[in-house]
Design a protein around this motif. Structure first.
Motif, mmCIF file in Angstrom:
data_model
loop_
_atom_site.group_PDB
_atom_site.id
_atom_site.type_symbol
_atom_site.label_atom_id
_atom_site.label_comp_id
_atom_site.label_asym_id
_atom_site.label_seq_id
_atom_site.Cartn_x
_atom_site.Cartn_y
_atom_site.Cartn_z
ATOM 1 N N VAL A 1 0.872 -1.177 0.000
ATOM 2 C CA VAL A 1 0.000 0.000 0.000
ATOM 3 C C VAL A 1 0.909 1.228 0.000
ATOM 4 C CG1 VAL A 1 -1.844 1.239 1.180
ATOM 5 C CG2 VAL A 1 -1.761 -1.265 1.300
ATOM 6 N N VAL A 2 0.730 2.077 -1.000
ATOM 7 C CA VAL A 2 1.632 3.220 -1.163
ATOM 8 C C VAL A 2 0.994 4.509 -0.639
ATOM 9 C CG1 VAL A 2 2.792 2.189 -3.136
ATOM 10 C CG2 VAL A 2 0.801 3.650 -3.518
ATOM 11 N N ALA A 3 1.844 5.515 -0.402
ATOM 12 C CA ALA A 3 1.382 6.759 0.205
ATOM 13 C C ALA A 3 0.619 7.637 -0.777
ATOM 14 C CB ALA A 3 2.572 7.533 0.786
ATOM 15 N N HIS A 4 0.947 7.537 -2.062
ATOM 16 C CA HIS A 4 0.193 8.301 -3.059
ATOM 17 C C HIS A 4 0.117 7.507 -4.359
ATOM 18 C CE1 HIS A 4 4.259 9.503 -4.374
ATOM 19 N NE2 HIS A 4 4.468 9.855 -3.117
ATOM 20 N N ALA A 5 -0.951 7.766 -5.108
ATOM 21 C CA ALA A 5 -1.314 6.915 -6.237
ATOM 22 C C ALA A 5 -0.242 6.863 -7.318
ATOM 23 C CB ALA A 5 -2.642 7.380 -6.839
ATOM 24 N N ASP A 6 0.508 7.949 -7.498
ATOM 25 C CA ASP A 6 1.487 7.935 -8.586
ATOM 26 C C ASP A 6 2.692 7.051 -8.291
ATOM 27 O OD1 ASP A 6 2.677 9.493 -6.682
ATOM 28 O OD2 ASP A 6 2.754 11.330 -7.888
ATOM 29 N N ALA A 7 2.740 6.467 -7.077
ATOM 30 C CA ALA A 7 3.813 5.526 -6.751
ATOM 31 C C ALA A 7 3.433 4.076 -7.039
ATOM 32 C CB ALA A 7 4.199 5.659 -5.277
ATOM 33 N N ALA B 1 4.598 -1.627 -8.506
ATOM 34 C CA ALA B 1 4.302 -2.773 -9.369
ATOM 35 C C ALA B 1 5.575 -3.293 -10.028
ATOM 36 C CB ALA B 1 3.274 -2.385 -10.422
ATOM 37 N N GLY B 2 6.484 -2.369 -10.405
ATOM 38 C CA GLY B 2 7.725 -2.803 -11.010
ATOM 39 C C GLY B 2 8.575 -3.633 -10.066
ATOM 40 N N ALA C 1 13.898 1.515 -4.321
ATOM 41 C CA ALA C 1 13.265 2.074 -5.521
ATOM 42 C C ALA C 1 12.578 3.397 -5.229
ATOM 43 C CB ALA C 1 12.263 1.072 -6.084
ATOM 44 N N GLY C 2 12.641 3.839 -3.979
ATOM 45 C CA GLY C 2 12.038 5.114 -3.617
ATOM 46 C C GLY C 2 10.525 5.094 -3.529
ATOM 47 N N VAL C 3 9.942 3.936 -3.243
ATOM 48 C CA VAL C 3 8.487 3.816 -3.146
ATOM 49 C C VAL C 3 8.037 4.213 -1.739
ATOM 50 C CG1 VAL C 3 6.526 2.236 -3.249
ATOM 51 C CG2 VAL C 3 8.421 1.981 -4.860
ATOM 52 N N PRO C 4 7.196 5.249 -1.587
ATOM 53 C CA PRO C 4 6.718 5.670 -0.263
ATOM 54 C C PRO C 4 5.646 4.715 0.248
ATOM 55 C CG PRO C 4 5.707 7.027 -1.948
ATOM 56 C CD PRO C 4 6.667 6.120 -2.665
ATOM 57 N N LEU C 5 5.942 4.013 1.323
ATOM 58 C CA LEU C 5 5.078 2.935 1.810
ATOM 59 C C LEU C 5 4.169 3.379 2.942
ATOM 60 C CD1 LEU C 5 7.372 -0.226 2.094
ATOM 61 C CD2 LEU C 5 5.544 0.198 0.454
#
Length: 331
Positions: free
Chosen positions: A233-239, A244-245, A285-289
């Motif tokens: 679950v990410v902090a904002h939709a554009d992540a 997914a990658g 990958a810099g994904v805000p979780l």
């Protein structure tokens, strides 16, 4: 060998013209067990049931049901089994009691009144016993249909999607009834599209796809084939795309998106994947979780991973045909 199994088929086949609806069905159902048969629409589940219950004649292969040869001893097979089709086939103009007494007489049950009363009580239908079945709810009709299948104490009970269309309460009542039958030693083979149903009831699950058995095993065995389910679950939709990658790389499976929750999930084909590794890769990958988790797979995950796309092109006649003949118990 055959004494161990209530249902034993080898190379069973059925064709409709050029369509091979069932191709090489090898099935072994232990006595006193519950086997759940799953598969996409058109996979051949209902055709398989109709073969095993003598409603269709196989084009090839052999089978023994309750010790009787399917082709050479069809009458003995019919005396040993009970069948409940996809649609309740009781008479709406008769009362529940009259329906059961009718089936009891057709099967030459000696004390029709006692047996009918016993089954009405067992399935919670005593209060409605003398009402026309046309006034029954869907769940009550299914319970009456199941009661009719048991009128002769069958050794093997075939249930073709027994809870389709039922509300959760009625579904649980049918599940409880199947559990009680198993405890009494009745062998049950059921087809279903409810993964939870198979997970709860079945000792063995058979996954059918395009007319043949693709995989079989206990629910835990099948779940072990596909590792775990990873969700982020990410902090904002554009992540979500970046998440997914990462999942695609780690799991080897195409991720699914839940845009409402801003979550991405995938079934892992790598049983060694751990939550710390998942979090590290997402962080790199810099994904805000907001959240990350690994859980055991459900049978839904197994079903989607181990079967191909729905085989609608097969035109499985029996999966979409009129099943009124399934109740030919007295044939």
């Amino acid at each position: 060998m055959t004494s161990t199994y209530a249902v034993l088929s080898e190379g069973l086949e059925k064709r409709f013209g050029e369509v091979r609806a069932v191709r090489g069905l090898d099935l072994a159902v232990a006595r006193g067990s519950v086997v759940g048969m799953l598969g996409p629409n058109g996979a051949g589940k209902t055709t398989a049931v109709r073969l095993l219950t003598t409603l269709l004649r196989p084009d090839a292969g052999s089978a023994r049901i309750a010790g009787h040869d399917l082709v050479r001893e069809p009458q003995a097979v019919r005396r040993a089994i009970g069948v409940t089709g996809q649609y309740a086939s009781v008479d709406g103009d008769l009362t529940g009691r009259q329906n059961l007494r009718l089936f009891a007489r057709l099967h030459r049950v000696r004390d029709t009144a006692a047996r009918s009363g016993e089954l009405l009580d067992r399935f919670g239908l005593t209060e409605a016993a003398d009402r026309p079945v046309s006034t029954y709810s869907g769940g009550m009709r299914r319970r009456l249909d199941l009661a009719a299948s048991l009128i002769r104490h069958p050794a093997v009970l075939f249930l073709d999607e027994p809870t389709t269309g039922l509300d959760p309460v009625s579904r649980n009542q049918i599940w409880d009834a199947v559990g009680a039958l198993k405890a009494e030693g009745t062998t049950v083979l059921l087809t279903t599209q409810y993964l939870e149903e198979a997970d709860r009831l079945a000792d063995q699950v058979v996954l059918m796809d395009r007319g043949r058995i693709a995989h079989s095993g206990s629910p835990p065995q099948l779940k072990a084939l596909i590792g775990s389910y990873a969700e982020v679950v990410v902090a904002h939709a554009d992540a979500m795309v970046a998440a997914a990658g990462v999942l695609d790389q780690l799991t080897g499976a195409e991720p699914s998106f839940d845009h409402d929750r801003q979550a991405v999930g995938a079934v892992s084909l790598d049983p060694t994947l751990t939550l710390p590794r998942l979090v590290r890769e997402l962080d790199a990958a810099g994904v805000p979780l907001l959240d990350a988790s690994l859980r055991p797979p459900t049978l839904d995950d197994v079903f989607l991973r181990l079967t191909e796309a729905p085989a609608t092109d097969l035109g499985d006649h029996s999966d979409h045909s009129d099943h009124s003949d399934v109740k030919e118990r007295a044939a």
